[in-house]
Design an enzyme around this catalytic site. Structure first.
Site, short mmCIF file in Angstrom:
data_model
loop_
_atom_site.label_atom_id
_atom_site.label_comp_id
_atom_site.label_asym_id
_atom_site.label_seq_id
_atom_site.Cartn_x
_atom_site.Cartn_y
_atom_site.Cartn_z
CE1 TYR A 150 -3.27 -2.91 0.93
CE2 TYR A 150 -4.57 -0.92 1.10
CZ TYR A 150 -4.50 -2.29 0.97
OH TYR A 150 -5.64 -3.03 0.90
CE LYS A 186 3.16 -18.19 -1.50
NZ LYS A 186 2.34 -19.42 -1.51
CG ASP A 190 -0.59 -20.93 0.03
OD1 ASP A 190 -0.12 -20.85 1.19
OD2 ASP A 190 0.00 -21.55 -0.88
CG ASP A 228 -7.82 -5.28 1.97
OD1 ASP A 228 -8.78 -4.80 2.61
OD2 ASP A 228 -7.77 -5.30 0.72
CG ASP A 266 -13.23 -7.84 2.71
OD1 ASP A 266 -12.94 -7.11 3.68
OD2 ASP A 266 -13.77 -7.40 1.67
C1 IPM Z 1 -10.28 -1.61 4.04
C2 IPM Z 1 -10.52 -1.08 2.64
C3 IPM Z 1 -9.38 -0.15 2.26
C4 IPM Z 1 -8.09 -0.95 2.30
C5 IPM Z 1 -9.55 0.53 0.89
C6 IPM Z 1 -10.85 1.29 0.80
C7 IPM Z 1 -8.38 1.43 0.58
O1 IPM Z 1 -10.66 -2.14 1.74
O2 IPM Z 1 -10.20 -0.79 4.97
O3 IPM Z 1 -10.19 -2.82 4.20
O4 IPM Z 1 -7.77 -1.65 1.34
O5 IPM Z 1 -7.40 -0.88 3.32
MN MN Z 2 -10.70 -4.12 2.67
#
Ligand code: IPM
Ligand code: MN
Length: 369
Positions: free
Chosen positions: A141, A191, A223, A247, A251
């Protein structure tokens, strides 16, 4: 006590869900005799529309002076054509680096009334309770150099994954300290069979782990971890990982809770801590009163616990969320066909406010016997 909270509603469903979180905080302030002061500032796509930039000076100044920041969501498809450095998301990344929070805490748990809302089997998710500690200021990032080059009409693009020992040490300490307050286990995900950054990561985490002899440490490749998270989520307590892996995996782990809309986060370690739901701006459902505000409301609870040391009040919000779910109230993302019809974002906010008042009454009754 007085708490100065800067609210950054942001884009998409951000304003709808933060509105409900603020209502719940006001209810807590009333029931517990506290004073919370809220001021709102633009960020992301909303700020580009108003001021031409995703992170206006006034917004960052206000955040730096606040006791805590409550953020909605950032991202708007109308700005997809802009270069990365001008997109709404650039505002979020700048905010993160300006405030300095390097550890993003994302608790993921299975709520027992929601186990049937998960695509995973009940017996797999029941009782799962994981804390993700995602490194937030390093890796791909922020790594330099980055860019797009063009040579004789052919383009190539590149990013840099970079970590220093110090960046790994500080986030590892947060993970071990969090584990000490939980079930005393850290799983570090990398990794290291391929990436040098991961080799440095693993060595450093192992060394820091020796300072915490009571905490069990294991390592998984990312993985394999992606599979274990959904096949055997109860094997995890604290998951420590770098920015991009965190990230993605957080999710993925949302399926344990039944919906991304349930997840809260706290970004700590910097000068001002930031609290935000994990779900994004969800432009497809924005403005329709369908979004689940519980992730934002649970983020408000984390704010009271971490930034204001108001453990009872944080607990009241969490108890209110449990009681609303136990009573069968569902927004669309967590409702199944067999449930009662889904309620709206603001109706869910109403339910949590009522439950907060009830929880506080019960607390008073308990203390007065
Ligand atoms: C999160 C989001 C952000 C990230 C985006 C919106 C930049 O997906 O907070 O998880 O990737 O960190
Ligand atoms: Mn995210």
């Amino acid at each position: 006590m007085r708490l100065n909270i800067v609210v950054l509603p942001g884009d998409g469903v951000g304003p709808e869900v933060t509105e409900q979180a603020v209502r719940v905080l006001r209810e807590i302030a009333t029931t517990h005799g506290l004073s919370f002061h809220f001021t709102e500032y633009p960020v992301g796509g909303e700020a580009i529309r108003r001021d031409g930039a995703p992170l206006p000076e006034a917004t960052i100044d206000a955040c730096l002076k606040a006791d805590a920041v409550l953020l909605g969501a950032i991202g708007a498809p109308e700005f997809d054509h802009l270069p990365s450095s001008e997109k709404p998301e650039a505002g979020l990344l700048k905010l993160r680096s300006a405030l300095g929070g390097f550890a993003n805490l994302r608790p993921v748990k299975s709520y027992s009334p929601l186990t049937h809302s998960s695509p995973l089997r009940d017996e797999v998710v029941r009782g799962a309770d994981i804390l993700f500690v995602r490194e937030l200021l390093g890796g791909l990032y922020f790594g330099e150099p980055r860019g797009i080059t063009s040579n004789n009409g052919s383009s190539s693009a590149f990013n840099t994954m970079r970590y220093s020992v110090n960046e790994v040490e500080r986030v590892a300490r947060i993970a071990f300290e969090s584990a000490a307050r939980r079930r005393r286990k850290v799983t570090s995900i990398d990794k290291a069979n391929v990436l040098e950054t991961s080799q440095l990561w693993r060595q450093t985490v192992t060394r820091i782990g020796m300072e915490y002899p009571k905490i069990e440490l294991d390592h998984l490749y990312v993985d394999a971890a992606a599979m274990h998270i959904i096949t055997n989520p109860r094997r995890f307590d604290v998951i420590l990982t770098e920015n991009l892996f965190g990230d993605i995996l957080s999710d993925e782990a949302a399926v344990i809770s039944g919906s991304l809309g349930m997840l809260a986060s706290a970004t700590v370690g910097g000068s001002v801590d930031v609290y935000e739901p994990v779900h994004g701006s969800a432009p497809d459902i924005a403005g329709r009163g369908m979004a689940n505000p519980l992730g934002a409301i649970a983020s408000a609870a984390l704010m009271l616990r971490h930034s204001a040391k108001l453990e009872d009040e944080a607990g009241d919000i969490e108890a209110a969320i449990d009681s609303v779910l136990n009573a069968g109230h569902r927004t669309r993302d967590i409702a199944r066909d067999v449930d009662a019809p889904a309620i709206s974002t603001s109706e869910m906010g109403d339910m949590v406010c009522d439950a907060v008042a009830e929880v506080a009454d019960m607390r008073h009754a308990y203390h007065s016997v």
